[in-house]
Write a protein that holds these residues in place. Sequence first.
Motif, PDB file in Angstrom:
ATOM      1  N   UNK A   1       0.855  -1.190   0.000  1.00 13.57           N
ATOM      2  CA  UNK A   1       0.000   0.000   0.000  1.00 13.57           C
ATOM      3  C   UNK A   1       0.885   1.232   0.000  1.00 13.57           C
ATOM      4  N   UNK A   2       0.933   1.919  -1.139  1.00 11.76           N
ATOM      5  CA  UNK A   2       1.782   3.102  -1.299  1.00 11.76           C
ATOM      6  C   UNK A   2       3.234   2.765  -0.958  1.00 11.76           C
ATOM      7  N   UNK A   3       3.654   1.570  -1.341  1.00 10.19           N
ATOM      8  CA  UNK A   3       5.031   1.159  -1.090  1.00 10.19           C
ATOM      9  C   UNK A   3       5.273   0.557   0.276  1.00 10.19           C
ATOM     10  N   UNK A   4       4.255   0.556   1.143  1.00 12.22           N
ATOM     11  CA  UNK A   4       4.408  -0.018   2.470  1.00 12.22           C
ATOM     12  C   UNK A   4       3.895  -1.455   2.477  1.00 12.22           C
ATOM     13  N   UNK A   5       4.760  -2.390   2.857  1.00  9.61           N
ATOM     14  CA  UNK A   5       4.344  -3.773   2.998  1.00  9.61           C
ATOM     15  C   UNK A   5       3.340  -3.859   4.144  1.00  9.61           C
ATOM     16  N   UNK A   6       2.162  -4.404   3.859  1.00  7.83           N
ATOM     17  CA  UNK A   6       1.059  -4.422   4.823  1.00  7.83           C
ATOM     18  C   UNK A   6       0.417  -5.803   4.870  1.00  7.83           C
ATOM     19  N   UNK A   7       0.032  -6.231   6.078  1.00 10.16           N
ATOM     20  CA  UNK A   7      -0.701  -7.484   6.241  1.00 10.16           C
ATOM     21  C   UNK A   7      -2.189  -7.156   6.315  1.00 10.16           C
ATOM     22  N   UNK A   8      -2.971  -7.713   5.397  1.00  9.95           N
ATOM     23  CA  UNK A   8      -4.419  -7.467   5.358  1.00  9.95           C
ATOM     24  C   UNK A   8      -5.133  -8.726   5.841  1.00  9.95           C
ATOM     25  N   UNK A   9      -6.072  -8.545   6.776  1.00 14.61           N
ATOM     26  CA  UNK A   9      -6.838  -9.651   7.343  1.00 14.61           C
ATOM     27  C   UNK A   9      -8.253  -9.584   6.796  1.00 14.61           C
ATOM     28  N   UNK A  10      -8.754 -10.705   6.314  1.00 18.08           N
ATOM     29  CA  UNK A  10     -10.098 -10.742   5.733  1.00 18.08           C
ATOM     30  C   UNK A  10     -11.114 -10.910   6.866  1.00 18.08           C
ATOM     31  N   UNK A  11     -11.976  -9.909   7.085  1.00 12.23           N
ATOM     32  CA  UNK A  11     -12.951  -9.994   8.182  1.00 12.23           C
ATOM     33  C   UNK A  11     -14.095 -10.949   7.873  1.00 12.23           C
ATOM     34  N   UNK A  12     -14.822 -11.313   8.922  1.00  9.48           N
ATOM     35  CA  UNK A  12     -16.001 -12.170   8.770  1.00  9.48           C
ATOM     36  C   UNK A  12     -17.001 -11.510   7.821  1.00  9.48           C
ATOM     37  N   UNK A  13     -17.534 -12.265   6.874  1.00 10.90           N
ATOM     38  CA  UNK A  13     -18.493 -11.725   5.916  1.00 10.90           C
ATOM     39  C   UNK A  13     -17.876 -11.331   4.591  1.00 10.90           C
ATOM     40  N   UNK A  14     -16.530 -11.356   4.512  1.00 10.21           N
ATOM     41  CA  UNK A  14     -15.846 -11.053   3.255  1.00 10.21           C
ATOM     42  C   UNK A  14     -15.141 -12.303   2.754  1.00 10.21           C
ATOM     43  N   UNK A  15     -14.696 -12.277   1.511  1.00 10.01           N
ATOM     44  CA  UNK A  15     -14.028 -13.433   0.924  1.00 10.01           C
ATOM     45  C   UNK A  15     -13.353 -13.079  -0.371  1.00 10.01           C
ATOM     46  N   UNK A  16     -12.982 -14.093  -1.171  1.00  4.27           N
ATOM     47  CA  UNK A  16     -12.277 -13.849  -2.437  1.00  4.27           C
ATOM     48  C   UNK A  16     -13.011 -12.845  -3.326  1.00  4.27           C
ATOM     49  N   UNK A  17     -12.241 -11.918  -3.900  1.00  7.59           N
ATOM     50  CA  UNK A  17     -12.724 -10.874  -4.813  1.00  7.59           C
ATOM     51  C   UNK A  17     -13.533  -9.780  -4.123  1.00  7.59           C
ATOM     52  N   UNK A  18     -13.681  -9.859  -2.780  1.00  2.58           N
ATOM     53  CA  UNK A  18     -14.323  -8.761  -2.048  1.00  2.58           C
ATOM     54  C   UNK A  18     -13.387  -7.553  -2.024  1.00  2.58           C
ATOM     55  N   UNK A  19     -13.966  -6.367  -1.907  1.00  6.73           N
ATOM     56  CA  UNK A  19     -13.172  -5.149  -1.788  1.00  6.73           C
ATOM     57  C   UNK A  19     -13.176  -4.685  -0.337  1.00  6.73           C
ATOM     58  N   UNK A  20     -11.984  -4.558   0.244  1.00  8.15           N
ATOM     59  CA  UNK A  20     -11.838  -4.072   1.611  1.00  8.15           C
ATOM     60  C   UNK A  20     -11.259  -2.664   1.575  1.00  8.15           C
ATOM     61  N   UNK A  21     -11.738  -1.800   2.451  1.00  5.21           N
ATOM     62  CA  UNK A  21     -11.169  -0.462   2.577  1.00  5.21           C
ATOM     63  C   UNK A  21     -10.361  -0.423   3.870  1.00  5.21           C
ATOM     64  N   UNK A  22      -9.040  -0.391   3.721  1.00  5.65           N
ATOM     65  CA  UNK A  22      -8.160  -0.457   4.878  1.00  5.65           C
ATOM     66  C   UNK A  22      -7.362   0.831   4.993  1.00  5.65           C
ATOM     67  N   UNK A  23      -6.942   1.123   6.223  1.00  7.98           N
ATOM     68  CA  UNK A  23      -6.212   2.357   6.487  1.00  7.98           C
ATOM     69  C   UNK A  23      -4.806   2.052   6.989  1.00  7.98           C
ATOM     70  N   UNK A  24      -3.858   2.876   6.560  1.00  7.26           N
ATOM     71  CA  UNK A  24      -2.505   2.835   7.095  1.00  7.26           C
ATOM     72  C   UNK A  24      -2.099   4.268   7.420  1.00  7.26           C
ATOM     73  N   UNK A  25      -1.270   4.461   8.451  1.00  7.73           N
ATOM     74  CA  UNK A  25      -0.840   5.819   8.793  1.00  7.73           C
ATOM     75  C   UNK A  25       0.280   6.292   7.885  1.00  7.73           C
ATOM     76  N   UNK A  26       0.406   7.612   7.770  1.00  6.04           N
ATOM     77  CA  UNK A  26       1.539   8.185   7.053  1.00  6.04           C
ATOM     78  C   UNK A  26       2.797   7.859   7.849  1.00  6.04           C
ATOM     79  N   UNK A  27       3.775   7.275   7.204  1.00  3.80           N
ATOM     80  CA  UNK A  27       4.982   6.817   7.894  1.00  3.80           C
ATOM     81  C   UNK A  27       5.955   7.978   8.087  1.00  3.80           C
ATOM     82  N   UNK A  28       6.450   8.195   9.332  1.00  3.32           N
ATOM     83  CA  UNK A  28       7.461   9.233   9.547  1.00  3.32           C
ATOM     84  C   UNK A  28       8.683   8.982   8.663  1.00  3.32           C
ATOM     85  N   UNK A  29       9.262  10.059   8.152  1.00  9.61           N
ATOM     86  CA  UNK A  29      10.376   9.918   7.216  1.00  9.61           C
ATOM     87  C   UNK A  29      11.581   9.243   7.855  1.00  9.61           C
ATOM     88  N   UNK A  30      11.706   9.324   9.197  1.00 16.34           N
ATOM     89  CA  UNK A  30      12.867   8.738   9.864  1.00 16.34           C
ATOM     90  C   UNK A  30      12.706   7.244  10.094  1.00 16.34           C
TER      91      UNK A  30
END
Length: 214
Positions: free
Chosen positions: A36-65
């Motif tokens: 996600x925007x170059x950040x390696x992220x682990x996405x967990x599929x919640x109950x009620x979702x499955x293959x080909x579902x669209x999830x909207x997930x959030x990640x914080x802006x990473x400090x430059x340091x």
Amino acid sequence: MATPRGAGSSGSAMMQTYAVTVPPGVGPGQQFQASLDGQLTMVIVPHGSGPNSTLHVQIPARPSSVQKYAVTIPNGVHPNGRFQANLGGQLVWLVCPANMGPGKQMLVDASSATSNGPTKTWPPPIGVPKEMDGGNDVPDYFLCPITGCLMRQPAMTPDGVTYDYDAIVEWLQTKQTDPSTNQPLNPDQLCPNRTVRSMIEDFIAKGPDFLMKA
């Protein structure tokens, strides 16, 4: 595939929301890795979702340091097995996390390439579903004391206090002390809180009743 959906804020952390498509063969409660925007992220599929579902997930802006290397675990390396990797031109020994295996990626502190101590590895941060972040059903002990947000990468101090990794590292850029205890603290003293992370993963996968579901 991940598509940015616009920036926003949650607590004091700036967030970016991404639309992520669940790959074929990945069902509820299972995980997959995404960039996600170059950040390696682990996405967990919640109950009620499955293959080909669209999830909207959030990640914080990473400090430059905050710099980490994404390392792919080689073929033939088993959980807890050792292997070598090139970090910024420095050859170092790494240990495969117990819950990962060949072909998966893990994160390694950039400082490990120049330090003489043991190499520190981190699981990828969790991509939190947008509708779960900031909800009333989130247990307080899953929230970062700095941002008030659901922790993506729980990091524990020597005194046993847990923060979201990026938030505490950004804090330590100017403070050099633990905000909860006021004791001296530096980023090298942080370690992954895998117990809290596992509980957060269950919470995302199963919902508020995660403790009562098998």
